[in-house]
Design an enzyme around this catalytic site. Structure first.
Site, PDB file in Angstrom:
ATOM      1  N   GLY A   1      24.146 -15.057  11.520  1.00 20.50           N
ATOM      2  CA  GLY A   1      24.758 -15.665  12.689  1.00 20.50           C
ATOM      3  C   GLY A   1      23.874 -16.744  13.299  1.00 20.50           C
ATOM      4  CG  LEU A   2      20.153 -16.546  13.542  1.00 18.94           C
ATOM      5  CD1 LEU A   2      18.714 -16.176  13.224  1.00 18.94           C
ATOM      6  CD2 LEU A   2      20.352 -16.632  15.055  1.00 18.94           C
TER       7      LEU A   2
ATOM      8  N   GLY B   1      23.470 -15.697   6.859  1.00 18.45           N
ATOM      9  CA  GLY B   1      24.397 -14.624   7.231  1.00 18.45           C
ATOM     10  C   GLY B   1      23.991 -13.815   8.438  1.00 18.45           C
TER      11      GLY B   1
ATOM     12  CG  ASP C   1      27.574 -23.108  13.944  1.00 21.84           C
ATOM     13  OD1 ASP C   1      27.612 -22.824  15.154  1.00 21.84           O
ATOM     14  OD2 ASP C   1      27.990 -22.346  13.049  1.00 21.84           O
TER      15      ASP C   1
ATOM     16  CB  SER D   1      21.464 -20.268   6.937  1.00 18.72           C
ATOM     17  OG  SER D   1      22.589 -19.710   6.289  1.00 18.72           O
TER      18      SER D   1
ATOM     19  CD  GLU E   1      29.553 -16.816  20.339  1.00 20.38           C
ATOM     20  OE1 GLU E   1      29.741 -17.756  19.541  1.00 20.38           O
ATOM     21  OE2 GLU E   1      28.444 -16.555  20.835  1.00 20.38           O
ATOM     22  CG  HIS E   2      35.373 -16.120  19.248  1.00 21.22           C
ATOM     23  ND1 HIS E   2      35.921 -16.280  17.999  1.00 21.22           N
ATOM     24  CD2 HIS E   2      34.426 -15.153  19.125  1.00 21.22           C
ATOM     25  CE1 HIS E   2      35.336 -15.416  17.160  1.00 21.22           C
ATOM     26  NE2 HIS E   2      34.424 -14.733  17.814  1.00 21.22           N
TER      27      HIS E   2
HETATM   28  P1  ADP Z   1      25.333 -18.473   8.379  1.00 23.56           P
HETATM   29  O1  ADP Z   1      25.775 -17.713   9.584  1.00 23.56           O
HETATM   30  O2  ADP Z   1      23.903 -18.200   8.052  1.00 23.56           O
HETATM   31  O3  ADP Z   1      25.645 -19.923   8.484  1.00 23.56           O
HETATM   32  P2  ADP Z   1      27.224 -18.683   6.240  1.00 23.56           P
HETATM   33  O4  ADP Z   1      27.937 -17.672   5.438  1.00 23.56           O
HETATM   34  O5  ADP Z   1      28.025 -19.651   7.007  1.00 23.56           O
HETATM   35  O6  ADP Z   1      26.195 -17.877   7.168  1.00 23.56           O
HETATM   36  O7  ADP Z   1      26.270 -19.533   5.290  1.00 23.56           O
HETATM   37  C1  ADP Z   1      25.408 -18.892   4.380  1.00 23.56           C
HETATM   38  C2  ADP Z   1      25.497 -19.606   3.039  1.00 23.56           C
HETATM   39  O8  ADP Z   1      24.878 -20.904   3.136  1.00 23.56           O
HETATM   40  C3  ADP Z   1      24.756 -18.902   1.939  1.00 23.56           C
HETATM   41  O9  ADP Z   1      25.574 -17.928   1.315  1.00 23.56           O
HETATM   42  C4  ADP Z   1      24.435 -20.065   0.990  1.00 23.56           C
HETATM   43  O10 ADP Z   1      25.563 -20.386   0.199  1.00 23.56           O
HETATM   44  C5  ADP Z   1      24.205 -21.214   1.938  1.00 23.56           C
HETATM   45  N1  ADP Z   1      22.779 -21.324   2.228  1.00 23.56           N
HETATM   46  C6  ADP Z   1      22.165 -21.120   3.405  1.00 23.56           C
HETATM   47  N2  ADP Z   1      20.835 -21.307   3.311  1.00 23.56           N
HETATM   48  C7  ADP Z   1      20.580 -21.632   2.026  1.00 23.56           C
HETATM   49  C8  ADP Z   1      19.387 -21.940   1.284  1.00 23.56           C
HETATM   50  N3  ADP Z   1      18.186 -21.929   1.851  1.00 23.56           N
HETATM   51  N4  ADP Z   1      19.536 -22.254  -0.034  1.00 23.56           N
HETATM   52  C9  ADP Z   1      20.753 -22.244  -0.618  1.00 23.56           C
HETATM   53  N5  ADP Z   1      21.882 -21.957   0.030  1.00 23.56           N
HETATM   54  C10 ADP Z   1      21.819 -21.643   1.335  1.00 23.56           C
HETATM   55 MG    MG Z   2      27.634 -20.710   8.732  1.00 28.01          MG
END
Ligand code: ADP
Ligand code: MG
Length: 386
Positions: free
Chosen positions: A123-124, A121, A171, A126, A33-34
């Site tokens: 930490g996985l 959001g 990621d 998305s 991590e980091h």
């Molecule tokens: P994470 O740790 O999940 O990657 P981030 O802040 O880096 O958190 O990314 C989350 C952002 O990615 C959301 O605020 C949105 O803008 C975008 N996002 C993730 N999943 C989706 C989805 N299914 N549909 C639309 N936007 C998404």
């Molecule tokens: Mg992210």
């Protein structure tokens, strides 16, 4: 899992055409991590939560995209890029398209619809799942084959340029390149990687989400990056060949750490030792010594909490609950910190009890609910066929 048939049907009724489906997973980092922005090592795996992009080509140069989970639609023109950093999900989508185009991938227009089972959001990652599924979809329906490492780099560039998040490569890399039954050891300098078998027949990987996100995350992230750079600058006085903390051994740091002011000293200590722990964990995994991996994870957490100072009360509570649970082999915060999730290795036969213990004790200690997810190490991005 995403219901592929339902998504095909949604696409058909929205756009009146048949779609091809492309998936990309979220991820959890077992250890390391980091370290990524210090040219070091990480050991993530793909989880069985994913983002799916349904796509069909268009004859023109427009990309129309519907974020089904948000009920929002947007559109852009491949030849007239919009403004970056609008602070919306479209930044990720247009970002990966324009980053691929900038890398010489001649994309055509497309209609897209995306949906995801990766909680945003937590930490996985998305965001990486979104970038990689959309990037793969756009390239494939344009009849272009993009090497997976290139796809990952385009996703990272989307974050840097279009979103404004100076993330490492982990990621996007694991979302694009993972393989079922394996973790991925990545050298974040050379981008060399190796698949490390992760046998989950007797041991489960359990992710526990604190369901908190502290505001500090991005400002402290930038501060840590700067502190690491400062450490390298100072250490270069005695180790002129180093380019990053990756190049400093544990022995060298012990010898020279008095040259470093606090908190730079502790920041460097975390990164240098974490790199060593990550390589040791990969070696232990290969020997199927999961208890050793667990011990290394415990040490990683203490280092992140005390030396790197990126944990928070809720993460520490979850790790402590795991530490007191007999069937847990190790636990640590995972991801950037200041909230998000922990990753735990738990004896398979104790998983149900672990889930209950975490839920009740976390709630008692914090008044909050934890989300608990058990995941197998899954495949990286690909087309969903049939
Ligand atoms: P994470 O740790 O999940 O990657 P981030 O802040 O880096 O958190 O990314 C989350 C952002 O990615 C959301 O605020 C949105 O803008 C975008 N996002 C993730 N999943 C989706 C989805 N299914 N549909 C639309 N936007 C998404
Ligand atoms: Mg992210």
């Amino acid at each position: 899992m995403i219901d592929a048939d339902a998504l095909r049907e949604t696409f058909r009724s929205r756009y009146g055409r048949e779609a091809r489906l492309f998936r990309a997973p979220g991820r959890v980092n077992l250890i390391g991590e980091h370290t990524d922005y210090n040219d070091g090592f990480v050991l993530p795996m793909a989880i069985d939560r994913e983002t799916v992009a349904a796509a069909a080509p268009r004859a023109d140069r427009r990309v129309r995209v519907c974020a089904l989970d948000l009920g929002e639609e947007a559109e852009f023109d491949l030849d007239r890029p919009g403004a970056p950093r609008r602070g919306r999900w479209l930044d990720y989508v247009e970002g990966v398209a324009q980053s691929l185009a900038g890398r010489g991938v001649r994309l055509g227009g497309a209609d897209l619809a995306v949906t995801s089972s990766v909680p945003p959001g937590s930490g996985l990652s998305s965001s990486a799942a979104l970038e990689i599924s959309v990037g793969l979809a756009l390239a494939t329906v344009s009849d272009k084959e993009v090497p997976r490492v290139e796809l990952a780099l385009a996703g990272q560039e989307a974050e840097h340029v279009w979103v404004g998040a100076m993330v490492g490569i982990m990621d996007q890399f694991v979302s694009a390149l993972a393989e079922r039954g394996h973790a991925l050891l990545i050298d974040c300098r050379s981008l060399a990687y190796s698949l490390v078998p992760l046998d989950t027949s007797e041991t489960a990987v359990v992710v526990c989400d604190t369901n908190v996100r502290h505001e500090l995350a991005s400002s402290e992230y930038n501060a840590r990056r700067a502190e690491c750079e400062r450490g390298v600058e100072i250490l270069r006085g005695v180790l002129p060949k180093i380019a990053a903390l990756r190049d400093v051994s544990v022995g060298e740091l012990e010898r020279y750490e008095t040259l470093l002011p606090e908190p730079v000293r502790r920041r460097c200590r975390h990164v240098v030792n974490e790199n060593e722990r990550t390589l040791a964990a990969a070696a232990a995994l290969r020997r199927r010594d999961l208890w050793e991996v667990g011990r290394l994870m415990d040490r990683s957490h203490r280092s992140l909490r005390d030396d790197y100072e990126v944990s928070c009360h809720e993460l520490d509570v979850l790790v402590e609950i795991a530490g007191n649970f007999g069937g847990a082999m190790g636990a640590r915060m995972t991801g950037g910190g200041f909230g998000g999730s922990t990753v735990n290795l738990v004896r398979r036969d104790a998983v149900d009890e672990f889930r209950e213990t975490v839920s009740s004790e976390y709630n008692r200690a914090t008044g909050r609910r934890a989300s608990v997810l058990v995941s197998e190490p899954g495949d990286g991005a690909g087309e969903i066929l049939d």
